[in-house]
Write a protein that holds these residues in place. Structure first.
Motif, mmCIF file in Angstrom:
data_model
loop_
_atom_site.group_PDB
_atom_site.id
_atom_site.type_symbol
_atom_site.label_atom_id
_atom_site.label_comp_id
_atom_site.label_asym_id
_atom_site.label_seq_id
_atom_site.Cartn_x
_atom_site.Cartn_y
_atom_site.Cartn_z
ATOM 1 N N PHE A 16 6.384 43.708 33.327
ATOM 2 C CA PHE A 16 5.902 42.916 34.812
ATOM 3 C C PHE A 16 5.815 41.144 34.313
ATOM 4 O O PHE A 16 5.466 41.387 32.946
ATOM 5 N N ARG A 17 5.677 41.306 35.364
ATOM 6 C CA ARG A 17 5.191 39.055 35.717
ATOM 7 C C ARG A 17 4.817 38.620 36.759
ATOM 8 O O ARG A 17 5.281 39.786 37.726
ATOM 9 N N VAL A 75 5.267 44.503 42.800
ATOM 10 C CA VAL A 75 3.502 45.614 42.847
ATOM 11 C C VAL A 75 2.227 45.671 43.444
ATOM 12 O O VAL A 75 1.861 46.993 43.489
ATOM 13 N N ALA A 76 2.266 44.443 43.175
ATOM 14 C CA ALA A 76 0.951 44.031 44.075
ATOM 15 C C ALA A 76 1.480 42.207 44.316
ATOM 16 O O ALA A 76 1.948 41.885 43.184
ATOM 17 N N VAL A 77 0.477 42.261 45.309
ATOM 18 C CA VAL A 77 0.322 40.713 45.441
ATOM 19 C C VAL A 77 -1.293 40.391 45.482
ATOM 20 O O VAL A 77 -2.016 41.060 45.547
ATOM 21 N N LYS A 127 2.551 37.138 42.695
ATOM 22 C CA LYS A 127 3.198 38.291 43.165
ATOM 23 C C LYS A 127 3.587 39.048 41.871
ATOM 24 O O LYS A 127 3.770 38.354 40.730
ATOM 25 N N LEU A 128 2.511 40.343 41.301
ATOM 26 C CA LEU A 128 3.060 41.023 40.714
ATOM 27 C C LEU A 128 4.596 41.587 40.427
ATOM 28 O O LEU A 128 4.221 42.859 41.606
ATOM 29 N N ILE A 129 5.494 41.222 40.267
ATOM 30 C CA ILE A 129 7.157 42.586 40.341
ATOM 31 C C ILE A 129 7.393 42.999 38.818
ATOM 32 O O ILE A 129 7.082 42.442 37.021
ATOM 33 N N VAL A 162 -5.558 26.513 40.616
ATOM 34 C CA VAL A 162 -5.801 28.131 39.584
ATOM 35 C C VAL A 162 -4.064 28.291 38.561
ATOM 36 O O VAL A 162 -3.192 27.932 40.084
ATOM 37 N N SER A 163 -3.918 28.883 37.675
ATOM 38 C CA SER A 163 -3.334 29.584 37.253
ATOM 39 C C SER A 163 -3.020 30.891 36.891
ATOM 40 O O SER A 163 -4.749 30.961 36.259
ATOM 41 N N CYS A 164 -2.445 31.800 37.153
ATOM 42 C CA CYS A 164 -2.589 32.952 36.997
ATOM 43 C C CYS A 164 -1.549 33.723 35.422
ATOM 44 O O CYS A 164 -0.221 33.020 35.651
ATOM 45 N N ASN A 165 -2.091 34.512 34.850
ATOM 46 C CA ASN A 165 -0.872 35.058 33.813
ATOM 47 C C ASN A 165 -1.092 36.029 33.253
ATOM 48 O O ASN A 165 -2.599 36.629 33.691
ATOM 49 N N ILE A 166 -0.196 37.287 33.056
ATOM 50 C CA ILE A 166 -0.893 38.360 31.712
ATOM 51 C C ILE A 166 -1.023 37.890 30.423
ATOM 52 O O ILE A 166 -0.187 37.407 30.364
#
Length: 95
Positions: free
Chosen positions: A39-40, A13-15, A50-52, A29-33
């Motif tokens: 989505f994950r 969906v997005a990068v 990548k948001l998928i 750095v780490s990312c989370n929703i």
């Protein structure tokens, strides 16, 4: 761009590209929703995520998703930043 409600699982969906100018743990750095959404995030390179799609979408149930992504470093104390994405789901004829 809207995502069709019949998108297959793992559709990108997005990068996202994240960076921290610090070095060592302060620069990792780490990312989370922040919410439980269909989505994950998957890390694809050191600073790229990548948001998928993680489950099926149904426009009749939810037509727009507000997705908040938090990036956090590993410093002490940890610093963080948030970004919000609005994702619209487009309709596909179900009949």
């Amino acid at each position: 761009n809207p995502i069709p409600e019949d998108s297959v699982l793992s559709t990108v969906v997005a990068v996202l590209n994240v960076r921290d100018r610090d070095s060592g743990d302060n620069g990792a750095v780490s990312c989370n929703i922040d919410e439980d959404l269909p989505f994950r995030l998957e890390q694809s390179l050191d600073n790229t995520y990548k948001l998928i799609t993680g489950s099926a979408l149904d426009r009749e149930e939810v037509s727009t998703y507000n997705i908040t992504i938090t990036a956090r470093d590993r410093g002490r104390p940890a610093l963080w930043s948030r970004a919000a994405l609005v994702l619209e789901v487009s309709d596909v004829n179900d009949n």
